[in-house]
Write an enzyme that holds these catalytic residues in place. Structure first.
Site, mmCIF file in Angstrom:
data_model
loop_
_atom_site.group_PDB
_atom_site.id
_atom_site.type_symbol
_atom_site.label_atom_id
_atom_site.label_comp_id
_atom_site.label_asym_id
_atom_site.label_seq_id
_atom_site.Cartn_x
_atom_site.Cartn_y
_atom_site.Cartn_z
ATOM 1 N N LYS A 126 0.871 -1.187 0.000
ATOM 2 C CA LYS A 126 0.000 0.000 0.000
ATOM 3 C C LYS A 126 0.900 1.227 0.000
ATOM 4 O O LYS A 126 2.028 1.174 0.502
ATOM 5 C CB LYS A 126 -0.869 0.003 1.268
ATOM 6 C CG LYS A 126 -2.124 0.837 1.153
ATOM 7 C CD LYS A 126 -3.304 0.077 0.592
ATOM 8 C CE LYS A 126 -4.504 0.966 0.445
ATOM 9 N NZ LYS A 126 -5.732 0.213 0.176
ATOM 10 N N ASP A 166 -7.150 4.356 -4.179
ATOM 11 C CA ASP A 166 -7.756 4.220 -2.841
ATOM 12 C C ASP A 166 -8.323 5.608 -2.541
ATOM 13 O O ASP A 166 -8.587 6.380 -3.489
ATOM 14 C CB ASP A 166 -6.698 3.772 -1.815
ATOM 15 C CG ASP A 166 -7.310 3.411 -0.453
ATOM 16 O OD1 ASP A 166 -7.912 2.334 -0.342
ATOM 17 O OD2 ASP A 166 -7.200 4.204 0.505
HETATM 18 N N1 LIG Z 1 -11.389 1.958 -4.077
HETATM 19 C C1 LIG Z 1 -11.257 0.659 -3.884
HETATM 20 O O1 LIG Z 1 -11.233 -0.132 -4.833
HETATM 21 C C2 LIG Z 1 -11.174 0.108 -2.514
HETATM 22 C C3 LIG Z 1 -11.334 0.901 -1.405
HETATM 23 N N2 LIG Z 1 -11.368 0.343 -0.158
HETATM 24 C C4 LIG Z 1 -11.576 1.158 1.048
HETATM 25 O O2 LIG Z 1 -12.856 1.771 0.990
HETATM 26 C C5 LIG Z 1 -12.845 3.014 1.700
HETATM 27 C C6 LIG Z 1 -13.332 4.122 0.800
HETATM 28 O O3 LIG Z 1 -12.462 4.218 -0.339
HETATM 29 P P1 LIG Z 1 -12.917 4.860 -1.715
HETATM 30 O O4 LIG Z 1 -14.391 4.814 -1.845
HETATM 31 O O5 LIG Z 1 -12.070 4.241 -2.755
HETATM 32 O O6 LIG Z 1 -12.409 6.340 -1.518
HETATM 33 P P2 LIG Z 1 -12.989 7.696 -2.125
HETATM 34 O O7 LIG Z 1 -11.925 8.683 -2.014
HETATM 35 O O8 LIG Z 1 -13.611 7.434 -3.447
HETATM 36 O O9 LIG Z 1 -14.159 7.993 -1.106
HETATM 37 C C7 LIG Z 1 -13.974 8.135 0.267
HETATM 38 C C8 LIG Z 1 -15.280 8.628 0.795
HETATM 39 O O10 LIG Z 1 -15.282 8.542 2.211
HETATM 40 C C9 LIG Z 1 -15.724 9.794 2.702
HETATM 41 N N3 LIG Z 1 -15.055 10.032 3.966
HETATM 42 C C10 LIG Z 1 -13.738 10.162 4.194
HETATM 43 N N4 LIG Z 1 -13.538 10.398 5.495
HETATM 44 C C11 LIG Z 1 -14.759 10.407 6.061
HETATM 45 C C12 LIG Z 1 -15.221 10.577 7.362
HETATM 46 N N5 LIG Z 1 -14.363 10.822 8.363
HETATM 47 N N6 LIG Z 1 -16.557 10.499 7.601
HETATM 48 C C13 LIG Z 1 -17.416 10.234 6.592
HETATM 49 N N7 LIG Z 1 -17.026 10.070 5.342
HETATM 50 C C14 LIG Z 1 -15.723 10.150 5.082
HETATM 51 C C15 LIG Z 1 -15.322 10.825 1.693
HETATM 52 O O11 LIG Z 1 -16.172 11.947 1.767
HETATM 53 C C16 LIG Z 1 -15.552 10.063 0.411
HETATM 54 O O12 LIG Z 1 -16.878 10.194 -0.001
HETATM 55 C C17 LIG Z 1 -11.404 3.160 2.214
HETATM 56 O O13 LIG Z 1 -11.314 2.577 3.501
HETATM 57 C C18 LIG Z 1 -10.612 2.321 1.230
HETATM 58 O O14 LIG Z 1 -9.368 1.900 1.770
HETATM 59 C C19 LIG Z 1 -11.271 -1.011 0.023
HETATM 60 C C20 LIG Z 1 -11.104 -1.845 -1.050
HETATM 61 C C21 LIG Z 1 -10.921 -1.338 -2.385
HETATM 62 O O1 LIG Z 2 -6.927 -2.742 -6.801
HETATM 63 C C1 LIG Z 2 -6.022 -2.564 -6.024
HETATM 64 O O2 LIG Z 2 -4.881 -2.986 -6.150
HETATM 65 C C2 LIG Z 2 -6.285 -1.687 -4.800
HETATM 66 C C3 LIG Z 2 -7.211 -2.295 -3.845
HETATM 67 C C4 LIG Z 2 -7.028 -1.751 -2.496
HETATM 68 O O3 LIG Z 2 -6.267 -0.831 -2.259
HETATM 69 C C5 LIG Z 2 -7.746 -2.376 -1.413
HETATM 70 O O4 LIG Z 2 -8.248 -3.487 -1.598
HETATM 71 O O5 LIG Z 2 -7.823 -1.787 -0.315
#
Ligand SMILES: NC(=O)C1=CN([C@@H]2O[C@H](COP(=O)(O)OP(=O)(O)OC[C@H]3O[C@@H](n4cnc5c(N)ncnc54)[C@H](O)[C@@H]3O)[C@@H](O)[C@H]2O)C=CC1
Ligand SMILES: O=C(O)CCC(=O)C(=O)O
Length: 445
Positions: A126, A166
Site C-alpha cells: 500500500k 484508494d
Molecule cells: N477503491 C477501492 O477499490 C477500494 C477501497 N477500499 C476502502 O474503501 C474506503 C473508501 O475508499 P474509496 O471509496 O475508494 O475512496 P474515495 O476517495 O472514493 O471515497 C472516500 C469517501 O469517504 C468519505 N469520507 C472520508 N472520510 C470520512 C469521514 N471521516 N466520515 C465520513 N465520510 C468520510 C469521503 O467523503 C468520500 O466520499 C477506504 O477505507 C478504502 O481503503 C477497500 C477496497 C478497495
Molecule cells: O486494486 C487494487 O490494487 C487496490 C485495492 C485496495 O487498495 C484495497 O483493496 O484496499
C-alpha cells in the site's frame, strides 16, 4: 511459544510506538490466529509472524511540486511493500492528509491477507502521500501525481509492485500517474491497475469493490435464508466504494436509508431513489461538492456532523474510512435490530465494535474478505494486460461473483463454529494459511 498474545502485542507496540492503526490491525488478526499458533509452534520457530508484521521494504520519499501561485510545496510519499510471498506487491495509493507510515502499514498488512483470499497470485502493499487533493486545481493534481510517480516509478512494475487507487486516488489521478510512469519507463505495461478503458483498464474495475461487497453480503445473508430485497440498509461514505454498493443494492431491491461524507449524513427514511443516487454521484464525481451543499428535496435530510449508525436498519455497510464505527455505534446498531454488518472500507470498525458484533452473533463480514472484489478485478486487469486482451463485462462480473463465492466459502471452511460462522476468524485463518505455506516453502527470506 513462551510469550502470551498480550506480551507479543506489547513488544510490537514498543517497537513502533506511533502506529496505532497498525497495532490495531495486527491485534485483530493475531487474536484469531493465536490458539492455532500455540498448537503449531513451527510458525513461531520459523519466524512467520515476526516476518508478517515487518514490511519487506518501505520506501519514503520527498514529493516536491509547484502550486498554481508558483509556490513550491513538499509532501511525503510512501510505498510499503509488505509481503510478496505469493505474488507481486499489490494494493492502492491513498492521498489524504491523515496518511502516515502507521496508516499505510495497517492497510498493507490487511492487503496481504485480503489478496491471499482472492485466489489470485497477488502479494500485498500500500502507498500514498499526506497530500490533500481537496480544493486543488487539475493542474496542481497533475503536477503532484507526476512528481510522486517520478520517484515511485523506480520501485514498481508489472511483476514487482502494481499500485492502484484508494481514498483520494480515482480515475483522474491514475491517468496522470500512469502517463508519467509510461513516459519514464518508455513502456506500456500493467504497472498500475484501475486504468482508463482507453489505455488498458478493465471493465468493471470501478464498480468491482462495491459490487463485491454486495455479493459477499448476499452470500452471508443466504446462510440465514434472507435476501437483500426489502432490507433497510445504512451505508456510510459517498466515494467509489459507497456509490457502487448503493447502486447494486438498489438494483436488488434494497432500501438504502443513508450515505455520508465528512460533513455529515444524508438520511432518506423511505430509501434513496435511482434519481437521487444519480444526483449524489454527480455531486461527488463532477462537482466535488459536500452533502451539506446538496439541495435537500424529496425526503432527504442532512444530519450535520453525524454518522449513520443511530438510524434504524437491518444491515449496515460502512464504506468511508478506518475506525468510523466504534463500540457505542455497534451497540446502538444492535439495539436497533441490525442483523448484518459488512465492511466496505478497510477496518471501519474498531476492535471493540467487532467484538460487540461477534458476541451478538450477527452476520459480520470483515473488510479483508468483503471488499476484496476491487483488488480481485485489478488482478483480472493484470491478466488481460499480460495477454493483450480485453474481456467483456459479463465475463468479469461472472469471475467477480465466483471469486466472492470462493472467499465466502473459505471463511465458512476456516470460521465454522458450532452455532454460527465466525467470518473474522475464517478470513484471518484462510489468508494466513496460504501466505504462511508460501513463506515456509521459500525459506528464510
Ligand atoms: N477503491 C477501492 O477499490 C477500494 C477501497 N477500499 C476502502 O474503501 C474506503 C473508501 O475508499 P474509496 O471509496 O475508494 O475512496 P474515495 O476517495 O472514493 O471515497 C472516500 C469517501 O469517504 C468519505 N469520507 C472520508 N472520510 C470520512 C469521514 N471521516 N466520515 C465520513 N465520510 C468520510 C469521503 O467523503 C468520500 O466520499 C477506504 O477505507 C478504502 O481503503 C477497500 C477496497 C478497495
Ligand atoms: O486494486 C487494487 O490494487 C487496490 C485495492 C485496495 O487498495 C484495497 O483493496 O484496499
Amino acid at each position: 511459544m513462551s510469550q502470551t498474545l498480550s506480551e507479543y502485542i506489547k513488544e510490537m507496540q514498543q517497537r513502533d510506538e506511533d502506529q496505532p492503526e497498525f497495532h490495531q490491525a495486527v491485534e485483530e488478526v493475531l487474536t484469531s490466529l493465536w490458539p492455532m499458533l500455540e498448537e503449531n509452534p513451527e510458525y513461531f520457530d520459523n519466524g512467520i509472524i515476526d516476518r508478517l508484521i515487518e514490511p519487506e521494504r518501505t520506501i519514503i520519499f520527498r514529493v516536491p511540486w509547484v502550486d498554481d501561485a508558483g509556490k513550491v510545496r513538499v509532501n511525503r510519499g510512501y510505498r510499503v511493500q509488505m509481503n510478496s510471498a505469493i505474488g507481486p506487491y499489490k494494493g492502492g495509493l491513498r492521498f489524504h492528509p491523515s496518511v502516515d507510515l502507521g496508516v499505510l502499514k495497517f492497510l498493507a498488512f490487511e492487503q496481504v491477507f485480503k489478496n491471499a483470499l482472492t485466489t489470485l497470485p497477488l502479494g500485498g502493499g500500500k502507498g500514498g502521500a499526506d497530500f490533500d487533493p481537496k480544493g486543488r486545481s487539475n493542474g496542481e493534481i497533475m503536477r503532484f501525481c507526476q512528481s510522486f510517480m517520478t520517484e515511485l516509478s523506480r520501485h514498481i512494475g508489472e511483476d514487482l509492485d502494481v499500485p492502484a487507487g484508494d481514498i483520494g486516488v480515482g480515475p483522474r489521478e491514475i491517468g496522470y500517474l500512469y502517463g508519467q510512469y509510461r513516459r519514464l519507463s518508455n513502456r506500456n505495461t500493467s504497472a498500475l491497475s484501475g486504468k482508463g478503458l482507453s489505455y488498458g483498464g478493465s471493465l468493471l474495475r470501478t464498480e468491482a469493490t462495491g459490487y463485491g461487497v454486495v455479493y459477499f453480503t448476499q452470500r452471508m445473508l443466504n446462510t440465514r435464508s434472507i435476501g437483500i430485497e426489502g432490507q433497510r440498509i445504512a451505508v456510510s461514505g459517498a466515494g467509489n466504494v459507497a456509490q457502487h454498493v448503493v447502486y447494486k443494492l438498489l438494483q436488488l431491491g434494497g432500501i438504502v436509508v443513508s450515505m455520508s461524507d465528512s460533513t455529515g449524513t444524508l438520511h432518506s427514511p423511505d430509501g434513496l431513489t435511482d434519481d437521487q443516487w444519480q444526483a449524489i454521484v454527480e455531486l461527488k464525481n463532477s462537482k466535488g461538492g459536500s452533502f451539506k451543499d446538496l439541495d435537500q428535496h424529496n425526503g432527504l435530510h442532512f444530519l450535520e456532523k453525524q454518522t449513520p449508525w443511530h438510524l434504524e436498519c437491518d444491515i449496515a455497510i460502512p464504506c468511508a474510512t478506518q475506525n468510523e464505527l466504534n463500540g457505542d455505534d455497534a451497540r446502538t446498531l444492535l439495539d436497533n435490530g441490525c442483523q448484518c454488518v459488512t465492511e466496505g472500507a478497510n477496518m471501519p470498525s474498531t476492535n471493540e465494535a467487532v467484538e460487540a458484533f461477534q458476541q451478538a452473533r450477527i452476520l459480520f463480514g470483515p473488510g479483508k474478505a468483503a471488499n476484496a472484489g476491487g483488488v480481485a478485478v485489478s488482478g483480472l486487469e493484470m491478466a488481460q494486460n499480460a495477454m493483450h486482451l480485453h474481456w467483456n463485462a459479463k465475463k468479469i462480473d461472472e469471475r467477480l461473483q465466483e471469486i466472492m463465492s470462493c472467499i465466502h466459502e473459505s471463511c465458512v471452511e476456516y470460521g465454522k463454529q458450532q452455532d454460527h460462522i465466525d467470518y473474522v476468524k475464517g478470513a484471518n485463518l484462510a489468508g494466513f494459511a496460504k501466505v504462511a505455506e508460501a513463506m515456509l516453502a521459500q525459506g528464510v527470506i
